[in-house]
Design a protein around this motif. Structure first.
Motif, PDB file in Angstrom:
ATOM      1  N   ILE A   1      -5.856  -6.491   8.166  1.00 47.01           N
ATOM      2  CA  ILE A   1      -5.974  -5.084   7.806  1.00 47.01           C
ATOM      3  C   ILE A   1      -4.582  -4.592   7.419  1.00 47.01           C
ATOM      4  O   ILE A   1      -3.644  -4.667   8.223  1.00 47.01           O
ATOM      5  CB  ILE A   1      -6.534  -4.241   8.967  1.00 47.01           C
ATOM      6  N   GLN A   2      -4.458  -4.108   6.208  1.00 43.22           N
ATOM      7  CA  GLN A   2      -3.178  -3.655   5.671  1.00 43.22           C
ATOM      8  C   GLN A   2      -3.173  -2.128   5.600  1.00 43.22           C
ATOM      9  O   GLN A   2      -3.952  -1.520   4.880  1.00 43.22           O
ATOM     10  CB  GLN A   2      -2.944  -4.248   4.282  1.00 43.22           C
ATOM     11  N   ALA A   3      -2.252  -1.512   6.345  1.00 36.65           N
ATOM     12  CA  ALA A   3      -2.150  -0.055   6.380  1.00 36.65           C
ATOM     13  C   ALA A   3      -1.156   0.439   5.326  1.00 36.65           C
ATOM     14  O   ALA A   3      -0.466  -0.351   4.671  1.00 36.65           O
ATOM     15  CB  ALA A   3      -1.717   0.397   7.769  1.00 36.65           C
ATOM     16  N   ALA A   4      -1.075   1.743   5.168  1.00 40.24           N
ATOM     17  CA  ALA A   4      -0.126   2.354   4.231  1.00 40.24           C
ATOM     18  C   ALA A   4       1.297   1.976   4.618  1.00 40.24           C
ATOM     19  O   ALA A   4       1.659   1.951   5.794  1.00 40.24           O
ATOM     20  CB  ALA A   4      -0.297   3.870   4.238  1.00 40.24           C
ATOM     21  N   GLY A   5       2.111   1.632   3.609  1.00 36.50           N
ATOM     22  CA  GLY A   5       3.499   1.260   3.846  1.00 36.50           C
ATOM     23  C   GLY A   5       3.702  -0.194   4.179  1.00 36.50           C
ATOM     24  O   GLY A   5       4.852  -0.646   4.305  1.00 36.50           O
ATOM     25  N   GLU A   6       2.629  -0.966   4.323  1.00 38.66           N
ATOM     26  CA  GLU A   6       2.746  -2.386   4.660  1.00 38.66           C
ATOM     27  C   GLU A   6       2.606  -3.250   3.399  1.00 38.66           C
ATOM     28  O   GLU A   6       1.943  -2.867   2.445  1.00 38.66           O
ATOM     29  CB  GLU A   6       1.679  -2.785   5.685  1.00 38.66           C
ATOM     30  N   THR A   7       3.249  -4.420   3.449  1.00 37.01           N
ATOM     31  CA  THR A   7       3.256  -5.349   2.311  1.00 37.01           C
ATOM     32  C   THR A   7       2.632  -6.676   2.723  1.00 37.01           C
ATOM     33  O   THR A   7       2.940  -7.210   3.789  1.00 37.01           O
ATOM     34  CB  THR A   7       4.688  -5.591   1.807  1.00 37.01           C
ATOM     35  N   ILE A   8       1.775  -7.196   1.870  1.00 36.30           N
ATOM     36  CA  ILE A   8       1.142  -8.510   2.060  1.00 36.30           C
ATOM     37  C   ILE A   8       1.741  -9.491   1.055  1.00 36.30           C
ATOM     38  O   ILE A   8       1.883  -9.177  -0.133  1.00 36.30           O
ATOM     39  CB  ILE A   8      -0.379  -8.428   1.831  1.00 36.30           C
ATOM     40  N   PHE A   9       2.105 -10.686   1.534  1.00 35.63           N
ATOM     41  CA  PHE A   9       2.540 -11.778   0.652  1.00 35.63           C
ATOM     42  C   PHE A   9       1.394 -12.766   0.505  1.00 35.63           C
ATOM     43  O   PHE A   9       0.789 -13.176   1.500  1.00 35.63           O
ATOM     44  CB  PHE A   9       3.759 -12.486   1.242  1.00 35.63           C
ATOM     45  N   VAL A  10       1.093 -13.143  -0.724  1.00 40.78           N
ATOM     46  CA  VAL A  10       0.035 -14.122  -1.003  1.00 40.78           C
ATOM     47  C   VAL A  10       0.688 -15.387  -1.563  1.00 40.78           C
ATOM     48  O   VAL A  10       1.341 -15.331  -2.613  1.00 40.78           O
ATOM     49  CB  VAL A  10      -0.999 -13.576  -2.004  1.00 40.78           C
ATOM     50  N   PRO A  11       0.538 -16.524  -0.901  1.00 38.50           N
ATOM     51  CA  PRO A  11       1.171 -17.753  -1.386  1.00 38.50           C
ATOM     52  C   PRO A  11       0.543 -18.254  -2.676  1.00 38.50           C
ATOM     53  O   PRO A  11      -0.594 -17.903  -3.015  1.00 38.50           O
ATOM     54  CB  PRO A  11       0.938 -18.745  -0.239  1.00 38.50           C
TER      55      PRO A  11
ATOM     56  N   ASN B   1       0.836  -1.199   0.000  1.00 39.27           N
ATOM     57  CA  ASN B   1       0.000   0.000   0.000  1.00 39.27           C
ATOM     58  C   ASN B   1       0.874   1.254   0.000  1.00 39.27           C
ATOM     59  O   ASN B   1       1.661   1.468   0.922  1.00 39.27           O
ATOM     60  CB  ASN B   1      -0.908   0.037   1.230  1.00 39.27           C
ATOM     61  N   ILE B   2       0.728   2.064  -1.040  1.00 39.88           N
ATOM     62  CA  ILE B   2       1.405   3.356  -1.076  1.00 39.88           C
ATOM     63  C   ILE B   2       0.667   4.331  -0.158  1.00 39.88           C
ATOM     64  O   ILE B   2       1.268   5.107   0.572  1.00 39.88           O
ATOM     65  CB  ILE B   2       1.453   3.896  -2.511  1.00 39.88           C
ATOM     66  N   CYS B   3      -0.637   4.297  -0.216  1.00 39.94           N
ATOM     67  CA  CYS B   3      -1.467   5.062   0.706  1.00 39.94           C
ATOM     68  C   CYS B   3      -2.786   4.314   0.863  1.00 39.94           C
ATOM     69  O   CYS B   3      -3.134   3.461   0.057  1.00 39.94           O
ATOM     70  CB  CYS B   3      -1.708   6.492   0.195  1.00 39.94           C
ATOM     71  N   GLY B   4      -3.514   4.643   1.921  1.00 40.50           N
ATOM     72  CA  GLY B   4      -4.803   4.000   2.126  1.00 40.50           C
ATOM     73  C   GLY B   4      -4.732   2.772   3.002  1.00 40.50           C
ATOM     74  O   GLY B   4      -3.716   2.474   3.638  1.00 40.50           O
ATOM     75  N   CYS B   5      -5.827   2.019   3.007  1.00 40.45           N
ATOM     76  CA  CYS B   5      -5.974   0.864   3.901  1.00 40.45           C
ATOM     77  C   CYS B   5      -6.862  -0.183   3.231  1.00 40.45           C
ATOM     78  O   CYS B   5      -7.878   0.159   2.620  1.00 40.45           O
ATOM     79  CB  CYS B   5      -6.592   1.336   5.218  1.00 40.45           C
ATOM     80  N   LYS B   6      -6.476  -1.453   3.363  1.00 44.92           N
ATOM     81  CA  LYS B   6      -7.226  -2.558   2.757  1.00 44.92           C
ATOM     82  C   LYS B   6      -7.580  -3.601   3.809  1.00 44.92           C
ATOM     83  O   LYS B   6      -6.838  -3.803   4.778  1.00 44.92           O
ATOM     84  CB  LYS B   6      -6.414  -3.240   1.661  1.00 44.92           C
ATOM     85  N   GLU B   7      -8.690  -4.296   3.549  1.00 43.61           N
ATOM     86  CA  GLU B   7      -9.032  -5.493   4.307  1.00 43.61           C
ATOM     87  C   GLU B   7      -8.866  -6.706   3.392  1.00 43.61           C
ATOM     88  O   GLU B   7      -9.434  -6.746   2.298  1.00 43.61           O
ATOM     89  CB  GLU B   7     -10.475  -5.449   4.813  1.00 43.61           C
ATOM     90  N   TRP B   8      -8.060  -7.666   3.836  1.00 36.22           N
ATOM     91  CA  TRP B   8      -7.841  -8.904   3.099  1.00 36.22           C
ATOM     92  C   TRP B   8      -8.601 -10.037   3.787  1.00 36.22           C
ATOM     93  O   TRP B   8      -8.559 -10.166   5.014  1.00 36.22           O
ATOM     94  CB  TRP B   8      -6.356  -9.264   3.065  1.00 36.22           C
ATOM     95  N   MET B   9      -9.283 -10.850   2.989  1.00 40.42           N
ATOM     96  CA  MET B   9      -9.903 -12.082   3.466  1.00 40.42           C
ATOM     97  C   MET B   9      -9.228 -13.219   2.709  1.00 40.42           C
ATOM     98  O   MET B   9      -9.379 -13.342   1.496  1.00 40.42           O
ATOM     99  CB  MET B   9     -11.409 -12.055   3.216  1.00 40.42           C
ATOM    100  N   MET B  10      -8.469 -14.044   3.433  1.00 40.69           N
ATOM    101  CA  MET B  10      -7.588 -15.009   2.791  1.00 40.69           C
ATOM    102  C   MET B  10      -7.844 -16.426   3.289  1.00 40.69           C
ATOM    103  O   MET B  10      -8.181 -16.638   4.458  1.00 40.69           O
ATOM    104  CB  MET B  10      -6.127 -14.629   3.060  1.00 40.69           C
ATOM    105  N   PHE B  11      -7.665 -17.375   2.364  1.00 41.87           N
ATOM    106  CA  PHE B  11      -7.709 -18.794   2.689  1.00 41.87           C
ATOM    107  C   PHE B  11      -6.390 -19.420   2.244  1.00 41.87           C
ATOM    108  O   PHE B  11      -5.867 -19.069   1.183  1.00 41.87           O
ATOM    109  CB  PHE B  11      -8.867 -19.493   1.982  1.00 41.87           C
ATOM    110  N   PRO B  12      -5.825 -20.327   3.028  1.00 41.34           N
ATOM    111  CA  PRO B  12      -4.599 -21.002   2.593  1.00 41.34           C
ATOM    112  C   PRO B  12      -4.874 -21.857   1.363  1.00 41.34           C
ATOM    113  O   PRO B  12      -6.024 -22.225   1.093  1.00 41.34           O
ATOM    114  CB  PRO B  12      -4.234 -21.873   3.803  1.00 41.34           C
ATOM    115  N   PRO B  13      -3.835 -22.152   0.557  1.00 42.88           N
ATOM    116  CA  PRO B  13      -4.031 -22.986  -0.628  1.00 42.88           C
ATOM    117  C   PRO B  13      -4.760 -24.282  -0.283  1.00 42.88           C
ATOM    118  O   PRO B  13      -4.364 -25.015   0.614  1.00 42.88           O
ATOM    119  CB  PRO B  13      -2.600 -23.258  -1.104  1.00 42.88           C
ATOM    120  N   GLY B  14      -5.864 -24.544  -0.993  1.00 49.33           N
ATOM    121  CA  GLY B  14      -6.690 -25.713  -0.740  1.00 49.33           C
ATOM    122  C   GLY B  14      -7.859 -25.427   0.185  1.00 49.33           C
ATOM    123  O   GLY B  14      -8.862 -26.152   0.177  1.00 49.33           O
ATOM    124  N   GLY B  15      -7.768 -24.360   0.973  1.00 45.80           N
ATOM    125  CA  GLY B  15      -8.842 -24.017   1.896  1.00 45.80           C
ATOM    126  C   GLY B  15     -10.112 -23.584   1.198  1.00 45.80           C
ATOM    127  O   GLY B  15     -11.211 -23.668   1.770  1.00 45.80           O
TER     128      GLY B  15
END
Length: 367
Positions: A149-159, A106-120
């Protein structure tokens, strides 16, 4: 209707102004009707290649997918994107293209991620095997996503293969990057195989028509972004490059003779782990145990050279080259395994040029 980035920015300014006016009049609620648009998959890095927007962190740098696309002169494409959207814009439930890994900052702003592990995601399928479009409203009670919840400046890794859904909680700009390498190669291949089987099933009533297999590949490319011919080209391009890099590193150490990792009883991942554990350790006992590791995997000429160096200096002097040889060998083994499976498919019987290139690559591997 086709929009430019400028058109989208004009829309966004207008939307923001409307929201501010409604908020000041205390008329903005969650049920307020708005035209919510989301700019996705903007190839910013490609469009402005002369001024790189970011430098890849080392842990994300083994990127076969973009390395391959950057080599193609006939296609101007990549998997590096910018996403921009107002509060409330979102991406439906999905897994990333070609079962690639991805990261999102995120360069700016905020996101909500809803994630399931592979196969879930399989627990969410209905009786027809269909996945929900929106897991925030259509998710069985017993299936709970991982919420982040991902804030500005934070990085999310998605498998690789991890299904997810994303909503912007504020006006947000993010950089998104898809990549693949040896670690998710088999998952990528399995995705292509299963997708091809679905295509064959859907048009099985046309099986007797001329060119049915070619038509299946055409649909596969349209739905997945790659067909078997391009997948082979991708593997061979990376394989040939890695073979050259590995052999150059061996020559740099003045080594002669084949690596033991190409025998049936030795896995290159074991070689990689042993090299990393031995030559990055500050424990002198571990350093002095390098002899069996070297003899197990490397030609005598390399082993003799390294063992002639005092143990205290081996890691600093030889670690980079040995790790490079070990990791390139691991990559080559993964590529070789998938190519072997491909050669046994009926699809490759119709791709004569691909078969010939694979067999030629095998010859180079054994040299």
């Amino acid at each position: 209707e086709e929009w430019t980035v400028g058109d989208f920015l004009n829309y966004w300014r207008s939307d923001l102004k409307t929201r501010q006016q409604l908020a000041s009049a205390q008329q903005l609620t969650s049920s307020t009707e708005r035209r919510i648009l989301y700019l996705k998959d903007w190839h910013y890095a490609r469009q402005y290649s002369g001024s790189p927007a970011y430098k890849l962190p080392l842990i994300f740098s083994s990127d076969w997918l973009n390395e391959y696309w950057a080599s193609k002169c006939d296609v101007d494409d990549d998997y590096k994107f910018v996403y921009m959207g107002p509060k409330g814009s979102w991406t439906p439930f999905h897994a990333d293209v070609l079962r690639s890994f991805s990261w999102s900052t995120n360069i700016c702003g905020c996101k909500e991620w809803m994630m399931f592990p592979p196969g879930g995601e399989d627990r969410l399928r209905d009786k027809l095997g269909t996945l929900p479009f929106d897991v925030s409203t259509d998710c069985p009670n017993q299936c709970h996503p991982i919420r982040v919840i991902q804030a500005a400046g934070e990085t999310i890794f998605v498998p690789s293969g991890g299904h997810h859904q994303v909503r912007n909680l504020e006006d947000t700009i993010s950089i998104n990057h898809n990549w693949s390498n040896a670690c998710n190669l088999y998952r990528m291949y399995e995705h292509l195989k299963s997708s091809l089987e679905e295509v064959k099933k859907e048009i099985s009533d046309c099986m007797s028509m001329d060119g049915w297999h070619q038509q299946c590949q055409l649909i596969l490319k349209a739905t997945c972004g790659m067909d078997y011919s391009e997948f082979c080209d991708y593997l061979l391009f990376i394989g040939e490059a890695r073979l050259q890099e590995r052999d150059n590193a061996i020559m740099k150490l003045k080594g002669t003779g084949p690596l033991v990792s190409h025998t049936a009883n030795t896995r290159s991942c074991d070689m990689l782990n042993d090299v990393l554990n031995t030559f990055t350790s500050s424990d002198m006992t571990r350093q002095q145990s390098a002899t069996p590791v070297l003899y197990r995997y490397f030609p005598d000429s390399i082993t003799s050279l390294i063992l002639s160096t005092p143990a205290v200096a081996r890691g600093e002097r030889y670690y980079h080259d040995l790790a490079l040889i070990a990791y390139r060998s691991y990559e080559l083994e993964m590529i070789e395994n998938v190519l072997k499976e491909l050669l046994n498919t009926e699809e490759l019987e119709n791709l004569v040029e691909c078969r010939q290139r694979i067999l030629k690559f095998y010859q180079c591997l054994q040299m």
